[in-house]
Design a protein around this motif. Structure first.
Motif, PDB file in Angstrom:
ATOM      1  N   ARG A 192       1.030  -1.213   0.171  1.00 12.15           N
ATOM      2  CA  ARG A 192      -0.306   0.108   0.051  1.00 12.15           C
ATOM      3  C   ARG A 192       0.695   1.092  -0.211  1.00 12.15           C
ATOM      4  O   ARG A 192       0.287   2.478  -0.912  1.00 12.15           O
ATOM      5  CB  ARG A 192      -1.064  -0.378   0.988  1.00 12.15           C
ATOM      6  N   PRO A 193       1.710   1.166   0.744  1.00  9.84           N
ATOM      7  CA  PRO A 193       2.679   2.517   1.081  1.00  9.84           C
ATOM      8  C   PRO A 193       3.307   2.536  -0.682  1.00  9.84           C
ATOM      9  O   PRO A 193       2.975   3.753  -1.266  1.00  9.84           O
ATOM     10  CB  PRO A 193       3.955   2.251   1.582  1.00  9.84           C
ATOM     11  N   ALA A 194       3.462   1.498  -1.372  1.00  7.87           N
ATOM     12  CA  ALA A 194       4.490   1.953  -3.122  1.00  7.87           C
ATOM     13  C   ALA A 194       3.335   2.161  -3.957  1.00  7.87           C
ATOM     14  O   ALA A 194       3.334   3.361  -5.260  1.00  7.87           O
ATOM     15  CB  ALA A 194       5.201   0.864  -3.618  1.00  7.87           C
ATOM     16  N   VAL A 195       2.061   1.783  -3.809  1.00  5.73           N
ATOM     17  CA  VAL A 195       0.824   2.071  -4.834  1.00  5.73           C
ATOM     18  C   VAL A 195       0.676   3.624  -4.085  1.00  5.73           C
ATOM     19  O   VAL A 195       0.162   4.107  -5.236  1.00  5.73           O
ATOM     20  CB  VAL A 195      -0.244   1.088  -4.482  1.00  5.73           C
ATOM     21  N   ALA A 196       0.678   4.087  -3.177  1.00 10.95           N
ATOM     22  CA  ALA A 196      -0.034   4.857  -2.596  1.00 10.95           C
ATOM     23  C   ALA A 196       0.642   6.446  -3.310  1.00 10.95           C
ATOM     24  O   ALA A 196       0.654   7.683  -3.918  1.00 10.95           O
ATOM     25  CB  ALA A 196       0.095   5.304  -0.990  1.00 10.95           C
ATOM     26  N   ALA A 197       2.236   5.986  -2.814  1.00 15.00           N
ATOM     27  CA  ALA A 197       3.194   6.888  -3.975  1.00 15.00           C
ATOM     28  C   ALA A 197       3.164   6.744  -5.381  1.00 15.00           C
ATOM     29  O   ALA A 197       4.058   8.340  -5.232  1.00 15.00           O
ATOM     30  CB  ALA A 197       4.876   6.508  -3.189  1.00 15.00           C
ATOM     31  N   VAL A 198       3.458   5.944  -5.764  1.00  5.60           N
ATOM     32  CA  VAL A 198       3.097   6.008  -7.123  1.00  5.60           C
ATOM     33  C   VAL A 198       1.455   6.406  -7.492  1.00  5.60           C
ATOM     34  O   VAL A 198       1.750   7.648  -9.001  1.00  5.60           O
ATOM     35  CB  VAL A 198       2.875   4.285  -7.856  1.00  5.60           C
ATOM     36  N   ALA A 199       0.262   6.124  -6.882  1.00  2.00           N
ATOM     37  CA  ALA A 199      -1.109   6.982  -7.514  1.00  2.00           C
ATOM     38  C   ALA A 199      -0.693   8.542  -6.755  1.00  2.00           C
ATOM     39  O   ALA A 199      -0.642   9.139  -7.295  1.00  2.00           O
ATOM     40  CB  ALA A 199      -1.521   6.593  -6.565  1.00  2.00           C
ATOM     41  N   LEU A 200       0.162   9.307  -5.844  1.00  3.35           N
ATOM     42  CA  LEU A 200       0.508  10.603  -5.944  1.00  3.35           C
ATOM     43  C   LEU A 200       1.858  10.925  -6.491  1.00  3.35           C
ATOM     44  O   LEU A 200       1.308  12.631  -7.326  1.00  3.35           O
ATOM     45  CB  LEU A 200       0.987  11.447  -4.185  1.00  3.35           C
ATOM     46  N   PHE A 201       2.061  10.255  -6.929  1.00  2.00           N
ATOM     47  CA  PHE A 201       2.937  10.765  -8.401  1.00  2.00           C
ATOM     48  C   PHE A 201       2.670  11.129  -9.576  1.00  2.00           C
ATOM     49  O   PHE A 201       2.459  11.855 -10.714  1.00  2.00           O
ATOM     50  CB  PHE A 201       4.554  10.071  -8.311  1.00  2.00           C
ATOM     51  N   GLN A 202       2.003   9.967  -9.986  1.00  2.00           N
ATOM     52  CA  GLN A 202       0.541  10.281 -11.485  1.00  2.00           C
ATOM     53  C   GLN A 202       0.021  11.267 -11.252  1.00  2.00           C
ATOM     54  O   GLN A 202      -0.245  12.220 -12.076  1.00  2.00           O
ATOM     55  CB  GLN A 202       0.407   9.081 -11.353  1.00  2.00           C
ATOM     56  N   PHE A 203      -0.657  11.252  -9.915  1.00  2.00           N
ATOM     57  CA  PHE A 203      -1.736  12.319  -9.551  1.00  2.00           C
ATOM     58  C   PHE A 203      -0.957  13.908  -9.755  1.00  2.00           C
ATOM     59  O   PHE A 203      -1.560  15.123 -10.107  1.00  2.00           O
ATOM     60  CB  PHE A 203      -3.274  12.367  -8.134  1.00  2.00           C
ATOM     61  N   PHE A 204      -0.173  14.301  -9.088  1.00  2.00           N
ATOM     62  CA  PHE A 204      -0.049  15.233  -9.669  1.00  2.00           C
ATOM     63  C   PHE A 204       0.992  15.993 -10.601  1.00  2.00           C
ATOM     64  O   PHE A 204       0.818  16.816 -11.303  1.00  2.00           O
ATOM     65  CB  PHE A 204       1.625  15.162  -8.223  1.00  2.00           C
ATOM     66  N   TYR A 205       1.808  14.387 -11.602  1.00  4.62           N
ATOM     67  CA  TYR A 205       1.991  15.210 -13.108  1.00  4.62           C
ATOM     68  C   TYR A 205       0.577  15.131 -13.380  1.00  4.62           C
ATOM     69  O   TYR A 205       0.794  16.200 -14.441  1.00  4.62           O
ATOM     70  CB  TYR A 205       2.728  13.556 -13.731  1.00  4.62           C
TER      71      TYR A 205
END
Length: 277
Positions: A192-205
């Motif tokens: 979950r921490p890695a998935v959340a980090a990926v989701a936030l990176f992509q959302f911000f991008y």
């Protein structure tokens, strides 16, 4: 010297660099907020503090632009792009981290290599493909490719998944779980921490993306995203810096709020991906 004063001085000495960096990054935001509350005339002066608090500037931004429409377009792009990226990148990262097959290292090397490829190199042929499909002047050429995964997201997830002990997945297979069920029931809850980090990176991008919408969104105002719309708004109000700063503050505020609400999970995910290569 009292113990309390000694503790305060010790805290300042320990965190001096962090405080200085925080002030350095906070200063432009404060300047933007103060300028957004100035009058048209004062915004063109060297004053740093508003003589009067003109909250009507924010209402003027909505009156003079399609900010809500741009926000809706950006939200659709960011939410669908994030969802598609996570759904498509997790299985690929899991396969690269867990499955033993010929060419696995080569496949991972290809994924990493694509991150070094500038988007401008393939911009023309990709644009021609979408133009022939009749999807230009929309945001779909930016959203649909994310169904095929994102190289950086795959890399980040793979780096995290290799840190999960194989004992968990082996035990799940002994209990009769398929690879898909093992991924969904065992691996994903731990990742979950890695998935959340990926989701936030992509959302911000997606939220901040300017180059992609510039290519595909077209010139119609109701097709623009916030980043592209903000540039258009600035061009029409180049001497009204108070309105430009107010619009910029409205555009950046949601991203700042999302980051502060999710910063613990975000930092944890980014940190844990570097534990093991």
């Amino acid at each position: 010297m009292s113990a309390r004063r000694r503790r305060v001085l010790l805290w300042i000495a320990t965190h001096a660099l962090a405080v200085a960096l925080a002030l350095m990054f906070l200063a432009p935001v404060v300047f933007m907020a103060l300028t957004a509350l100035m009058t048209d005339e004062q915004a063109l002066t060297s004053d740093l503090w508003p003589r009067s608090w003109n909250w009507a500037n924010f209402a003027a931004v909505f009156d003079r632009s399609l900010l809500l429409r741009w926000a809706g377009n950006t939200l659709m792009y960011a939410v669908l792009g994030t969802l598609f990226t996570v759904v498509s990148s997790v299985p690929v990262a899991y396969a690269l981290a867990r499955f033993r097959f010929r060419g696995r290292r080569t496949a991972f090397l290809v994924v990493v290599t694509t991150m070094m490829l500038p988007p401008q190199v393939v911009a023309v042929p990709i644009y021609l493909v979408w133009a022939r499909a009749g999807l230009t002047d929309t945001l779909w050429p930016l959203i649909l490719p994310l169904l095929l995964g994102d190289a950086f997201s795959i890399f980040l997830l793979r780096q995290f998944l290799v840190t999960i002990p194989r004992d968990y997945t082996d035990a799940a297979k002994v209990d009769g779980c398929s690879d898909l069920r093992t991924l969904l029931r065992v691996v994903l809850p731990m990742a979950r921490p890695a998935v959340a980090a990926v989701a936030l990176f992509q959302f911000f991008y997606c939220w901040n993306d300017y180059y992609g919408p510039l290519l595909y969104a077209g010139v119609q105002q109701d097709h623009l995203t916030l980043s592209l719309g903000l540039a258009t708004f600035k061009a029409f109000h180049s001497v009204q810096w108070n309105l430009t700063m107010a619009a910029t503050l409205l555009v950046t505020a949601p991203v700042i709020v999302v980051f502060f609400l999710a910063q613990r999970v975000f930092i944890e995910g980014v940190t844990l991906t570097g534990v093991k290569g």
